[in-house]
Motif scaffolding. Structure first.
Motif, PDB file in Angstrom:
ATOM      1  N   TRP A  44       0.457   5.293   1.525  1.00 27.04           N
ATOM      2  CA  TRP A  44      -0.298   6.046   2.535  1.00 27.04           C
ATOM      3  C   TRP A  44       0.329   7.427   2.679  1.00 27.04           C
ATOM      4  O   TRP A  44       1.552   7.591   2.524  1.00 27.04           O
ATOM      5  CB  TRP A  44      -0.255   5.332   3.892  1.00 27.04           C
ATOM      6  CG  TRP A  44      -0.578   6.266   5.038  1.00 27.04           C
ATOM      7  CD1 TRP A  44      -1.805   6.545   5.553  1.00 27.04           C
ATOM      8  CD2 TRP A  44       0.351   7.093   5.765  1.00 27.04           C
ATOM      9  NE1 TRP A  44      -1.701   7.484   6.550  1.00 27.04           N
ATOM     10  CE2 TRP A  44      -0.387   7.839   6.694  1.00 27.04           C
ATOM     11  CE3 TRP A  44       1.729   7.292   5.688  1.00 27.04           C
ATOM     12  CZ2 TRP A  44       0.201   8.756   7.584  1.00 27.04           C
ATOM     13  CZ3 TRP A  44       2.326   8.190   6.564  1.00 27.04           C
ATOM     14  CH2 TRP A  44       1.572   8.908   7.506  1.00 27.04           C
ATOM     15  N   ALA A  47      -4.990   6.617   1.338  1.00 25.46           N
ATOM     16  CA  ALA A  47      -4.233   5.374   1.146  1.00 25.46           C
ATOM     17  C   ALA A  47      -4.655   4.748  -0.176  1.00 25.46           C
ATOM     18  O   ALA A  47      -5.768   4.962  -0.659  1.00 25.46           O
ATOM     19  CB  ALA A  47      -4.469   4.399   2.296  1.00 25.46           C
ATOM     20  N   TRP A  87       0.830  -1.205   0.000  1.00 20.00           N
ATOM     21  CA  TRP A  87       0.000   0.000   0.000  1.00 20.00           C
ATOM     22  C   TRP A  87       0.864   1.254   0.000  1.00 20.00           C
ATOM     23  O   TRP A  87       2.032   1.255   0.374  1.00 20.00           O
ATOM     24  CB  TRP A  87      -0.951   0.032   1.195  1.00 20.00           C
ATOM     25  CG  TRP A  87      -0.302   0.104   2.555  1.00 20.00           C
ATOM     26  CD1 TRP A  87       0.363   1.149   3.123  1.00 20.00           C
ATOM     27  CD2 TRP A  87      -0.299  -0.939   3.548  1.00 20.00           C
ATOM     28  NE1 TRP A  87       0.790   0.840   4.389  1.00 20.00           N
ATOM     29  CE2 TRP A  87       0.383  -0.430   4.680  1.00 20.00           C
ATOM     30  CE3 TRP A  87      -0.837  -2.224   3.581  1.00 20.00           C
ATOM     31  CZ2 TRP A  87       0.572  -1.186   5.828  1.00 20.00           C
ATOM     32  CZ3 TRP A  87      -0.656  -2.974   4.728  1.00 20.00           C
ATOM     33  CH2 TRP A  87       0.036  -2.464   5.840  1.00 20.00           C
TER      34      TRP A  87
END
Length: 346
Positions: A221, A234, A219
């Motif tokens: 963020w 995110a 991910w």
């Protein structure tokens, strides 16, 4: 950003503001609140220790701060427990003008951790590292964070100025953003020299992170702020080619609004290799909804790579955010340094 895309973006802002001004002549701000959504209000109990349940699990508390003297920092506590054989780590990284000044990593046995399951209170080897409380008079969370090591120590207080929220992810784990934005004061000591500091900070807490999360690719963020608005966003990469974007807009001393996932556009550019992985050096995030128009570019200033738990690749960026946030016809400019991350499980 390409000239054509920039021109389209500017024209879109003008058009969007024109439409909104015709709908609301007084230009009053939207009162941000949580509508029917996947996020909920936060409590101190949410930020307590959730471990000692299902195994295996990973849980962590994360804090960062951008200080007025040109320093910035990231610190946190991480707990990893696999088949009752766990470890606890603390990490502190100090930056001077976005460059690493010092980096400290300490590892402990799980038995060295004493953490409350009722309130955010964390001790390691008898020393309190995190203590969170609720100031009922001013309706805000207050956190005291202390980390000491041979080269440095920090003693900081984070006083919330935005409403916190929590979200359960599709994989069952929880992401709780207790302090989307906070005022930070305290001291930093480096090689026996102590300085008083103040600035702006952030705090979140992740728990229930099990094997299903590690099946994801990773991910991105980050956060970006204007005078009165803070955006926490995110981009969950379920695979290399599929993503779930998340964005929550907070207003200072007010509420929050979740942005629908299908109205969020996140893009990366300037890809290069770092530690044998392809990583981007430029980011852009945009949204257009009934109440919110947002376009923010994030240009990388510096990158700091870390291996976590031996199998997680982690890049921490300092980025220069520039762009525009419009909420119900009220427009503010985003222009400042922020901290963001890129985490990959493979």
């Amino acid at each position: 950003m390409a000239p054509r895309k920039r021109m389209i973006s500017v024209l879109s802002v003008v058009l969007f503001c024109t439409i909104l001004s015709s709908l609301s002549a007084n230009g009053s701000l939207l009162t941000l609140h949580h509508q029917t959504s996947s996020i909920d209000d936060i409590t101190l109990h949410d930020d307590a220790f959730h471990g000692r349940g299902n195994l295996p699990f990973i849980e962590w508390w994360y804090f960062d701060a951008k200080l007025d003297n040109g320093y910035s920092l990231v610190l946190g506590v991480q707990v990893l427990n696999i088949f009752a054989r766990g470890i606890v780590t603390t990490r502190l990284t100090l930056y001077d003008k976005e460059s690493v000044l010092l980096k400290n990593y300490e590892k402990y046995f799980l038995r060295d951790l004493s953490a409350s399951s009722d309130i955010p209170s964390v001790y390691i080897e008898g020393n309190q590292v995190i203590l969170g409380s609720y100031d009922a008079v001013n309706d805000r969370f207050v956190y005291n964070v202390n980390i000491q090591n041979p080269e440095s120590s920090v003693s900081l207080q984070f006083v919330g100025c935005t409403k916190g929220w929590k979200r359960q992810q599709q994989t069952g784990d929880w992401w709780a953003v207790i302090l989307p934005r906070a005022n930070v004061t305290g001291t930093i000591t480096i090689n026996n020299t102590t300085m008083n500091v103040n600035g702006t900070g952030y705090h979140d807490h992740n728990w229930g992170i099990g094997a299903r999360v590690a099946m994801h690719f990773g991910w991105f963020w980050g956060t970006c702020s204007s005078t009165n608005y803070t955006v926490t966003w995110a981009e969950i990469q379920t695979t290399r080619l599929t993503q779930i974007p998340i964005m929550v807009l907070n207003t200072k001393n007010g509420g929050y609004l979740e942005i629908p996932s299908d109205t969020i556009w996140f893009s990366t550019e300037n890809i290069s290799f770092d530690h044998f992985r392809r990583v981007p050096w430029f980011f852009s995030i945009e949204t257009v909804t009934e109440h919110v128009f947002l376009i923010i570019d994030m240009e990388v200033i510096s990158v700091d790579h870390t291996d976590m738990f031996g199998f997680i690749k982690y890049w921490r960026y300092h980025v220069r955010c520039s762009g525009t946030i419009v909420v119900d016809g009220h427009m503010e400019t985003v222009d400042g340094i922020s901290i963001m991350e890129y985490l990959r499980f493979r």
